[in-house]
Design a protein around this motif. Structure first.
Motif, mmCIF file in Angstrom:
data_model
loop_
_atom_site.group_PDB
_atom_site.id
_atom_site.type_symbol
_atom_site.label_atom_id
_atom_site.label_comp_id
_atom_site.label_asym_id
_atom_site.label_seq_id
_atom_site.Cartn_x
_atom_site.Cartn_y
_atom_site.Cartn_z
ATOM 1 N N LYS A 287 -34.398 -94.453 35.356
ATOM 2 C CA LYS A 287 -33.701 -93.607 36.465
ATOM 3 C C LYS A 287 -34.463 -92.997 37.461
ATOM 4 C CE LYS A 287 -29.715 -90.580 36.789
ATOM 5 N NZ LYS A 287 -30.180 -90.006 37.996
ATOM 6 N N ASP B 117 -36.065 -95.068 39.845
ATOM 7 C CA ASP B 117 -35.025 -95.321 40.991
ATOM 8 C C ASP B 117 -35.011 -94.136 41.869
ATOM 9 O OD1 ASP B 117 -34.521 -97.893 39.854
ATOM 10 O OD2 ASP B 117 -32.843 -97.368 38.676
ATOM 11 N N ASP B 118 -34.778 -92.875 41.421
ATOM 12 C CA ASP B 118 -34.676 -91.758 42.240
ATOM 13 C C ASP B 118 -35.822 -91.572 42.988
ATOM 14 O OD1 ASP B 118 -32.289 -91.392 40.863
ATOM 15 O OD2 ASP B 118 -32.655 -90.094 39.474
ATOM 16 N N LYS B 119 -37.017 -91.871 42.485
ATOM 17 C CA LYS B 119 -38.328 -91.409 43.116
ATOM 18 C C LYS B 119 -38.641 -92.457 44.200
ATOM 19 C CE LYS B 119 -38.976 -87.124 41.145
ATOM 20 N NZ LYS B 119 -39.105 -86.058 42.110
ATOM 21 N N SER C 27 -37.854 -95.771 46.851
ATOM 22 C CA SER C 27 -36.841 -96.510 47.589
ATOM 23 C C SER C 27 -37.478 -97.690 48.153
ATOM 24 C CB SER C 27 -36.236 -95.730 48.398
ATOM 25 O OG SER C 27 -37.029 -95.229 49.369
#
Length: 406
Positions: free
Chosen positions: A14, A17-19, A21
């Protein structure tokens, strides 16, 4: 020595995924060169497949109503009008009740015909009369127009890994080239004073490089392009310069070794000098001292030196990120088996246990491969691994488990 602030596998994914793109761009390649590539756009059919009614058997094309009630005792009499040739458009058509045409398997049905009577159920009375001893329902032994694929139908979805079967479909639709995701370029840096290359002379106290070649092969298997940046000694400046070179040439960098907290483990300092450390420690066995960083907007993985731990982290974390940037959902089908023994693990840490598989009395049995942390036997002997959840305390003898292939 500071203790690791560890994350779970799911938390780590996660965070990534957040850091990050990044999504890979595309390139157009011949369908002769796209095996194993990931499709960039949906493929829509430009035509109906088939675009004509065709027979699935050798027989006689008829209007089904003309053979209704046909039997061996009372056959239907048909007026033979000729033969359909393979690969040619049929100009003739059934104009009057009782007419028929011979049609081979794959041949085009003439207009007015809606079914085919198999040749096994017919007899030739003379050159002009055919006897049909079995009825044929509408569209029996026939593939209708668009029955396989319809115009504008999405035939292959974006993100599909192209196999021989999809490539066959592409050719049938008239696609000679296709747009696919570019292959990510992944740099490999192995570190350690004790590491020597596989073809170098090894001295006492040294070990041959395994992880470079292990990662190189795993990267190729994952549809990417590996670049080796060599074996780097435990020298901060040398490692930093090599790391900067890898960042300039690659989409991501894998650094093997130096992820622990020893005095000569420079990976953390090198990543921090250019970027930042996001993760140092994952709640998994093997592979706890894994590092994940960000430098020049690219992801960096500091992988454990132990080959089994290196492979586990690649499969569970690195491969997940590779699939993400090519928008590919890898579906694996594990082998179901019974676990051979009672096995205890520490609660609170996810474990990837290497196992072998054996068929015993018709049942698939999985057996753990034991080995100390620095040994490679678990890596070399195992068929795959069993994932044990962090909240489980182990496995029981006879318990059903899923074995994932390495």
């Amino acid at each position: 020595m500071d203790l690791f602030k560890v994350l779970t596998i799911d938390e780590t994914r996660k965070l990534i995924d957040d850091k990050f793109s990044k999504i890979m761009g595309s390139e157009t390649v011949s369908i002769l060169e796209c095996t194993g590539r990931i499709l960039y756009n949906n493929i829509k059919s430009k035509e109906n497949v088939p675009d004509f009614r065709r027979s699935t058997v050798d027989g006689y094309a008829v209007y089904s109503r003309d053979v209704f009630g046909a039997s061996e005792t009372i056959p239907s009499m048909l007026d033979y009008k000729g033969e359909v040739l393979m690969g040619q458009e049929v100009q003739e058509e059934i104009n009057f009740p009782g007419e028929c045409f011979y049609v081979p398997t794959g041949g085009m049905l003439p207009k007015g015909a809606d079914s085919v009577v198999m040749i096994e159920y017919t007899d030739k009375l003379d050159d002009n009369i055919i006897l049909a001893s079995k009825p044929s329902a509408p569209l029996e032994n026939v593939i209708d127009i668009g029955e396989d694929i319809k115009v504008d139908e999405v035939v292959i979805k974006k993100g599909t890994k192209l196999r021989a079967y999809e490539i066959g479909v592409l050719s049938s639709l008239g696609y000679s080239v296709v747009e696919v995701y570019k292959k990510p370029v992944i740099g490999i840096i192995s570190t350690g004073d004790e590491i020597v290359d596989c073809d170098d002379e090894k001295k006492i106290g040294q070990i041959r490089d395994i992880n470079t070649y292990l990662l190189y092969s795993l990267i190729i298997e994952s549809g990417c392009i590996p670049i080796k940046f060599g074996l780097i000694k435990d020298d901060y400046n040398m490692l930093k310069n090599t790391f900067k070179d890898a960042l300039s040439k690659c989409d991501m960098v894998l650094m093997s070794g130096g992820s622990s907290v020893g005095k000569k483990d420079h990976t953390v300092n090198v990543i921090n000098s250019i970027g930042e450390i996001l993760v140092h420690g994952i709640s998994v066995k093997p592979g706890k001292p894994t590092i994940i960083g960000k430098a020049e907007n690219k992801i960096v993985f500091g992988l454990p030196g132990h080959p089994l731990a290196c492979a586990v982290i690649f499969k569970s974390i690195v491969k997940n990120y590779i699939d993400k940037i090519m928008e590919y959902s890898d579906i694996s089908y594990p082998v179901e088996s019974k676990f051979e023994i009672n096995y205890h693990k520490a609660k609170g840490r996810e474990e990837y246990l290497p196992v072998t598989l054996h068929m015993i009395n018709g049942e698939m049995i999985s057996k753990p491969v034991f080995g100390k942390s620095g040994l490679i036997t678990g890596f070399s002997k195992a068929w795959g691994y069993v994932r044990i959840d962090r909240n489980e305390e182990g496995l029981k003898e006879g318990q059903k488990v899923s074995v994932n292939k390495f």
